[in-house]
Design a protein around this motif. Structure first.
Motif, PDB file in Angstrom:
ATOM      1  N   UNK A  13       0.568  -1.403   0.159  1.00  0.00           N
ATOM      2  CA  UNK A  13       0.170  -0.004   0.309  1.00  0.00           C
ATOM      3  C   UNK A  13       0.560   0.982  -0.366  1.00  0.00           C
ATOM      4  N   UNK A  14       1.723   1.435   0.882  1.00  0.00           N
ATOM      5  CA  UNK A  14       2.540   2.737   1.024  1.00  0.00           C
ATOM      6  C   UNK A  14       3.010   2.683  -0.584  1.00  0.00           C
ATOM      7  N   UNK A  73       3.773   5.537   6.283  1.00  0.00           N
ATOM      8  CA  UNK A  73       5.361   5.992   5.562  1.00  0.00           C
ATOM      9  C   UNK A  73       5.992   6.666   6.350  1.00  0.00           C
ATOM     10  N   UNK A  74       5.380   7.524   7.296  1.00  0.00           N
ATOM     11  CA  UNK A  74       6.360   7.798   8.463  1.00  0.00           C
ATOM     12  C   UNK A  74       6.675   7.164   9.542  1.00  0.00           C
ATOM     13  N   UNK A  75       6.034   5.380   9.909  1.00  0.00           N
ATOM     14  CA  UNK A  75       6.198   4.658  10.457  1.00  0.00           C
ATOM     15  C   UNK A  75       7.459   4.295   9.865  1.00  0.00           C
ATOM     16  N   UNK A  76       6.911   3.533   8.878  1.00  0.00           N
ATOM     17  CA  UNK A  76       8.530   3.278   8.101  1.00  0.00           C
ATOM     18  C   UNK A  76       9.812   4.138   7.795  1.00  0.00           C
ATOM     19  N   UNK A  77       9.070   5.304   7.830  1.00  0.00           N
ATOM     20  CA  UNK A  77      10.669   6.318   7.843  1.00  0.00           C
ATOM     21  C   UNK A  77      11.752   6.023   8.542  1.00  0.00           C
ATOM     22  N   UNK A  78      11.231   6.128   9.647  1.00  0.00           N
ATOM     23  CA  UNK A  78      11.483   6.232  11.089  1.00  0.00           C
ATOM     24  C   UNK A  78      11.845   4.197  12.105  1.00  0.00           C
ATOM     25  N   UNK A 272      11.218  17.722   6.843  1.00  0.00           N
ATOM     26  CA  UNK A 272      10.124  17.128   7.971  1.00  0.00           C
ATOM     27  C   UNK A 272      10.287  17.253   9.322  1.00  0.00           C
ATOM     28  N   UNK A 273       9.453  17.152  10.041  1.00  0.00           N
ATOM     29  CA  UNK A 273       9.563  18.136  11.340  1.00  0.00           C
ATOM     30  C   UNK A 273      10.576  17.475  12.198  1.00  0.00           C
TER      31      UNK A 273
END
Length: 297
Positions: A13-14, A73-78, A272-273
């Motif tokens: 999905x991402x 997306x943010x979770x995968x980036x983290x 990104x913050x």
């Protein structure tokens, strides 16, 4: 605790949401488009909501899909950033910085040598484009340098340089300037949310409106090419003080009527913050701030 997480479905999905295409997502993940479609449908069935609107033209995220995409997306980036900290210290870390071709060629790249000497463990990949990158959607880009009139409240922004537009030319051009045989280098400056920067505005401020009817215009669609033409002696150019800073120091250009200038936007470093607190990003942001201060001085 996490045994029921549909990781394959979330990854499919991402990728599809970020790339806007099941086919492109399949190529990235080395699977078939049918596999991506199956994973997305399974995720939709599990959540009880449509994540994509499907049509003959392709797929587009629904409101719920957009909301889920930003979180996933943010979770995968983290997770990706966390794993990077376990890499061997001898491995250099690459940060991708996006900005306009003009700023990259005239200001950023000539200064990168100083950055590498200060931070040999970091590499900078310079991505040049005039289109704005959505940093919240594209994790391949770490930081952007933008000329903006108003900061984006969704991003971390660090001010770098205030821009003003003046007229410049090669010394030989100014030495033999003839108003009856003027050549003006014309560039359509794209100022997001800002005032129009053009020869009409400068001539009105300088009391030189009569120039417009007699001057020959040399048109360019890229800042770097317009400055190169001015340095080569092709005429007067209306340009950013930031982009001509090095050319002025080298004596390649001089200012014409320095008392007349037009206000422009401010160059900002944005990300990104939360990224600004990471060690490597903090180093890059600090260096950019110091390089900008030296330019303005």
């Amino acid at each position: 605790m996490f045994s029921t997480l549909a990781l394959n479905a979330l990854r499919s999905f991402e990728a599809a949401a970020r790339l806007g295409s099941f086919k492109t997502a399949a190529e990235e993940l080395s699977v078939t488009p049918a596999a991506i479609s199956h994973q997305v449908k399974a995720l939709e069935a599990r959540l009880g909501t449509l994540l994509f609107e499907r049509s003959g033209q392709g797929v587009a995220l629904t409101e719920q899909g957009e909301q889920l995409y930003r979180q996933v997306h943010q979770a995968f980036l983290d997770i990706s950033r966390s794993l990077e900290h376990f890499l061997p210290k001898t491995t250099s870390l690459t940060l991708t910085l996006t900005t306009t071709p003009g700023l990259a060629a005239s200001w950023l790249i000539p200064r990168l040598g100083a950055f590498y000497r200060a931070f040999p463990q970091l590499d900078i990949r310079v991505d040049t484009r005039n289109e704005l990158v959505d940093l919240l959607r594209d994790s391949s880009v770490d930081i952007a340098i933008r000329a903006v009139s108003r900061p984006d409240p969704k991003l971390f922004s660090q001010p770098l340089m205030n821009e003003r537009f003046s007229v410049y030319a090669a010394p030989a051009v100014l030495a033999r300037l003839d108003e009856d045989q003027l050549q003006l280098i014309d560039l359509r400056w794209q100022i997001p949310q800002g005032d129009t920067i053009n020869w009409q505005s400068w001539c009105a401020a300088a009391g030189c409106a009569h120039w417009l009817g007699r001057a020959r215009m040399r048109e360019f669609d890229d800042e770097h090419y317009a400055l190169a033409a001015a340095i080569a002696g092709h005429g007067l150019v209306l340009a950013s003080n930031v982009l001509v800073a090095d050319s002025l120091k080298r004596g390649e250009l001089m200012t014409f009527r320095p008392e007349i200038s037009l206000p422009g936007p401010r160059y900002m470093a944005v990300c990104v913050p939360g990224r600004e607190r990471q060690e490597e990003m903090k180093a890059l942001l600090t260096w950019l701030e110091e390089a900008a201060a030296a330019t303005m001085a």
